[in-house]
Design a protein around this motif. Structure first.
Motif, short mmCIF file in Angstrom:
data_model
loop_
_atom_site.label_atom_id
_atom_site.label_comp_id
_atom_site.label_asym_id
_atom_site.label_seq_id
_atom_site.Cartn_x
_atom_site.Cartn_y
_atom_site.Cartn_z
N GLU A 250 0.82 -1.21 0.00
CA GLU A 250 0.00 0.00 0.00
C GLU A 250 0.86 1.26 0.00
O GLU A 250 1.71 1.45 0.86
CB GLU A 250 -0.91 0.00 1.22
CG GLU A 250 -1.94 1.11 1.19
CD GLU A 250 -2.92 1.02 2.34
OE1 GLU A 250 -3.49 2.07 2.68
OE2 GLU A 250 -3.12 -0.08 2.90
N GLY A 251 0.64 2.10 -0.98
CA GLY A 251 1.37 3.36 -1.08
C GLY A 251 2.85 3.18 -1.37
O GLY A 251 3.61 4.13 -1.25
N GLY A 252 3.26 1.97 -1.74
CA GLY A 252 4.67 1.71 -1.99
C GLY A 252 5.50 1.61 -0.72
O GLY A 252 6.71 1.52 -0.77
N ARG A 253 4.84 1.62 0.44
CA ARG A 253 5.54 1.57 1.73
C ARG A 253 5.37 0.22 2.38
O ARG A 253 4.29 -0.34 2.40
CB ARG A 253 5.00 2.64 2.67
CG ARG A 253 5.33 4.03 2.21
CD ARG A 253 4.89 5.03 3.22
NE ARG A 253 5.37 6.34 2.78
CZ ARG A 253 4.84 7.46 3.15
NH1 ARG A 253 3.82 7.47 3.97
NH2 ARG A 253 5.33 8.60 2.71
N VAL A 254 6.48 -0.26 2.93
CA VAL A 254 6.44 -1.52 3.67
C VAL A 254 7.24 -1.35 4.96
O VAL A 254 8.29 -0.71 4.97
CB VAL A 254 6.97 -2.70 2.82
CG1 VAL A 254 8.40 -2.49 2.40
CG2 VAL A 254 6.80 -4.02 3.52
N ALA A 255 6.69 -1.87 6.06
CA ALA A 255 7.36 -1.79 7.36
C ALA A 255 8.16 -3.06 7.59
O ALA A 255 7.66 -4.17 7.40
CB ALA A 255 6.34 -1.60 8.47
N ILE A 256 9.42 -2.89 7.96
CA ILE A 256 10.24 -4.01 8.40
C ILE A 256 10.57 -3.74 9.86
O ILE A 256 10.62 -2.59 10.30
CB ILE A 256 11.50 -4.19 7.53
CG1 ILE A 256 12.36 -2.93 7.49
CG2 ILE A 256 11.11 -4.61 6.12
CD1 ILE A 256 13.66 -3.07 6.70
N LYS A 257 10.75 -4.81 10.63
CA LYS A 257 10.90 -4.64 12.08
C LYS A 257 12.06 -5.45 12.63
O LYS A 257 12.41 -6.49 12.08
CB LYS A 257 9.61 -5.07 12.78
CG LYS A 257 8.42 -4.24 12.37
CD LYS A 257 7.16 -4.72 13.00
CE LYS A 257 5.99 -3.89 12.50
NZ LYS A 257 4.74 -4.27 13.08
#
Length: 141
Positions: free
Chosen positions: A111-118
Protein backbone atom coordinates in the motif's frame (compact mmCIF):
# COMPACT_ATOMS: atom_id res chain seq x y z
CA UNK A 1 0.64 7.05 -39.94
CA UNK A 2 -2.22 5.17 -38.28
CA UNK A 3 0.05 2.13 -37.85
CA UNK A 4 2.66 4.23 -36.05
CA UNK A 5 0.08 5.70 -33.68
CA UNK A 6 -1.40 2.25 -33.02
CA UNK A 7 2.07 0.79 -32.37
CA UNK A 8 2.92 3.67 -29.99
CA UNK A 9 -0.36 3.14 -28.12
CA UNK A 10 0.38 -0.58 -27.69
CA UNK A 11 3.89 0.15 -26.38
CA UNK A 12 2.63 2.80 -23.93
CA UNK A 13 -0.18 0.57 -22.66
CA UNK A 14 2.12 -2.41 -22.13
CA UNK A 15 4.66 -0.26 -20.26
CA UNK A 16 1.84 1.12 -18.12
CA UNK A 17 1.09 -2.37 -16.82
CA UNK A 18 4.66 -3.17 -15.77
CA UNK A 19 4.99 -3.17 -12.01
CA UNK A 20 7.75 -3.56 -9.49
CA UNK A 21 6.98 -5.82 -6.52
CA UNK A 22 8.97 -6.30 -3.32
CA UNK A 23 9.08 -9.51 -1.29
CA UNK A 24 11.16 -9.75 1.89
CA UNK A 25 12.66 -13.10 2.92
CA UNK A 26 12.22 -12.52 6.67
CA UNK A 27 9.03 -14.01 8.09
CA UNK A 28 6.54 -11.19 8.76
CA UNK A 29 9.26 -8.76 7.58
CA UNK A 30 10.81 -9.11 11.06
CA UNK A 31 14.28 -10.03 12.25
CA UNK A 32 14.50 -11.32 15.81
CA UNK A 33 17.82 -10.58 17.51
CA UNK A 34 16.82 -12.90 20.33
CA UNK A 35 18.69 -12.27 23.57
CA UNK A 36 22.08 -10.70 22.86
CA UNK A 37 24.76 -9.12 25.01
CA UNK A 38 26.11 -5.60 24.69
CA UNK A 39 29.70 -5.68 23.47
CA UNK A 40 29.36 -9.21 22.07
CA UNK A 41 27.07 -8.44 19.13
CA UNK A 42 27.62 -5.78 16.47
CA UNK A 43 23.90 -4.99 16.19
CA UNK A 44 24.02 -5.28 12.40
CA UNK A 45 21.35 -7.30 10.60
CA UNK A 46 20.41 -7.66 6.93
CA UNK A 47 16.93 -7.72 5.40
CA UNK A 48 17.06 -9.51 2.06
CA UNK A 49 14.39 -8.87 -0.54
CA UNK A 50 13.59 -9.68 -4.15
CA UNK A 51 11.91 -7.76 -6.95
CA UNK A 52 9.20 -10.22 -8.00
CA UNK A 53 7.65 -7.79 -10.48
CA UNK A 54 8.38 -7.09 -14.12
CA UNK A 55 9.70 -3.51 -13.77
CA UNK A 56 12.72 -2.07 -11.94
CA UNK A 57 12.21 -1.68 -8.18
CA UNK A 58 13.36 1.64 -6.76
CA UNK A 59 13.95 2.10 -3.04
CA UNK A 60 13.41 5.84 -2.59
CA UNK A 61 13.87 6.09 1.17
CA UNK A 62 14.41 3.99 4.30
CA UNK A 63 13.46 5.64 7.60
CA UNK A 64 13.80 4.37 11.18
CA UNK A 65 11.52 5.25 14.09
CA UNK A 66 14.51 6.53 16.09
CA UNK A 67 18.17 7.45 15.85
CA UNK A 68 19.26 4.26 17.61
CA UNK A 69 18.61 2.27 14.42
CA UNK A 70 20.43 3.27 11.24
CA UNK A 71 19.32 1.66 7.96
CA UNK A 72 21.17 1.75 4.64
CA UNK A 73 19.42 1.25 1.31
CA UNK A 74 20.41 0.21 -2.20
CA UNK A 75 21.30 3.16 -4.42
CA UNK A 76 20.55 1.52 -7.78
CA UNK A 77 17.24 0.15 -9.12
CA UNK A 78 16.74 -3.58 -8.55
CA UNK A 79 15.88 -5.27 -11.82
CA UNK A 80 13.04 -7.82 -12.10
CA UNK A 81 13.98 -11.18 -10.60
CA UNK A 82 17.01 -9.73 -8.78
CA UNK A 83 17.63 -9.56 -5.03
CA UNK A 84 19.26 -6.96 -2.80
CA UNK A 85 19.42 -6.02 0.87
CA UNK A 86 18.76 -3.33 3.43
CA UNK A 87 21.24 -3.27 6.29
CA UNK A 88 20.14 -2.19 9.76
CA UNK A 89 22.55 -1.17 12.51
CA UNK A 90 21.10 -1.07 16.04
CA UNK A 91 23.18 0.72 18.70
CA UNK A 92 22.76 -2.12 21.24
CA UNK A 93 21.35 -0.09 24.12
CA UNK A 94 20.48 -2.48 26.96
CA UNK A 95 16.80 -3.34 27.14
CA UNK A 96 14.10 -4.56 24.78
CA UNK A 97 14.42 -3.96 21.03
CA UNK A 98 11.19 -3.02 19.24
CA UNK A 99 11.92 -0.87 16.19
CA UNK A 100 10.18 -0.29 12.87
CA UNK A 101 11.88 0.80 9.67
CA UNK A 102 9.72 2.14 6.84
CA UNK A 103 10.86 1.29 3.31
CA UNK A 104 9.50 3.62 0.62
CA UNK A 105 9.42 2.14 -2.89
CA UNK A 106 7.67 2.13 -6.23
CA UNK A 107 6.37 -1.40 -5.50
CA UNK A 108 2.77 -2.00 -6.52
CA UNK A 109 2.16 -4.91 -4.13
CA UNK A 110 2.36 -2.81 -0.94
CA UNK A 111 0.00 0.00 0.00
CA UNK A 112 1.37 3.36 -1.08
CA UNK A 113 4.67 1.71 -1.99
CA UNK A 114 5.54 1.57 1.73
CA UNK A 115 6.44 -1.52 3.67
CA UNK A 116 7.36 -1.79 7.36
CA UNK A 117 10.24 -4.01 8.40
CA UNK A 118 10.90 -4.64 12.08
CA UNK A 119 13.60 -5.71 14.49
CA UNK A 120 12.95 -7.15 17.91
CA UNK A 121 14.85 -8.79 20.73
CA UNK A 122 16.58 -7.88 23.97
CA UNK A 123 20.03 -6.55 24.79
CA UNK A 124 21.54 -7.59 28.13
CA UNK A 125 24.73 -6.57 29.92
CA UNK A 126 26.86 -9.35 31.39
CA UNK A 127 27.64 -8.94 35.07
CA UNK A 128 31.33 -8.28 35.61
CA UNK A 129 33.15 -10.72 37.85
CA UNK A 130 35.94 -9.24 39.94
CA UNK A 131 38.61 -11.93 40.48
CA UNK A 132 39.79 -10.16 43.65
CA UNK A 133 36.39 -10.33 45.28
CA UNK A 134 35.84 -13.18 47.74
CA UNK A 135 33.30 -15.75 46.77
CA UNK A 136 30.42 -15.90 49.16
CA UNK A 137 30.11 -19.25 50.80
CA UNK A 138 27.00 -20.72 52.28
CA UNK A 139 26.76 -20.84 56.10
CA UNK A 140 26.55 -24.64 55.95
CA UNK A 141 30.20 -25.01 54.99
Amino acid sequence: MKKIILFAAIIVSSVGFSQAKIEFKAVDNTIDYGTVYKGEDSGKRVFEFKNTGDAPLIITNVVSTCGCTVPTKPTQPIMPGKSDKIEVQYNMNPGPIRKTITVETNAANVEGGRVAIKIKGEVLVRAEVNPLEKKKSSPMQ
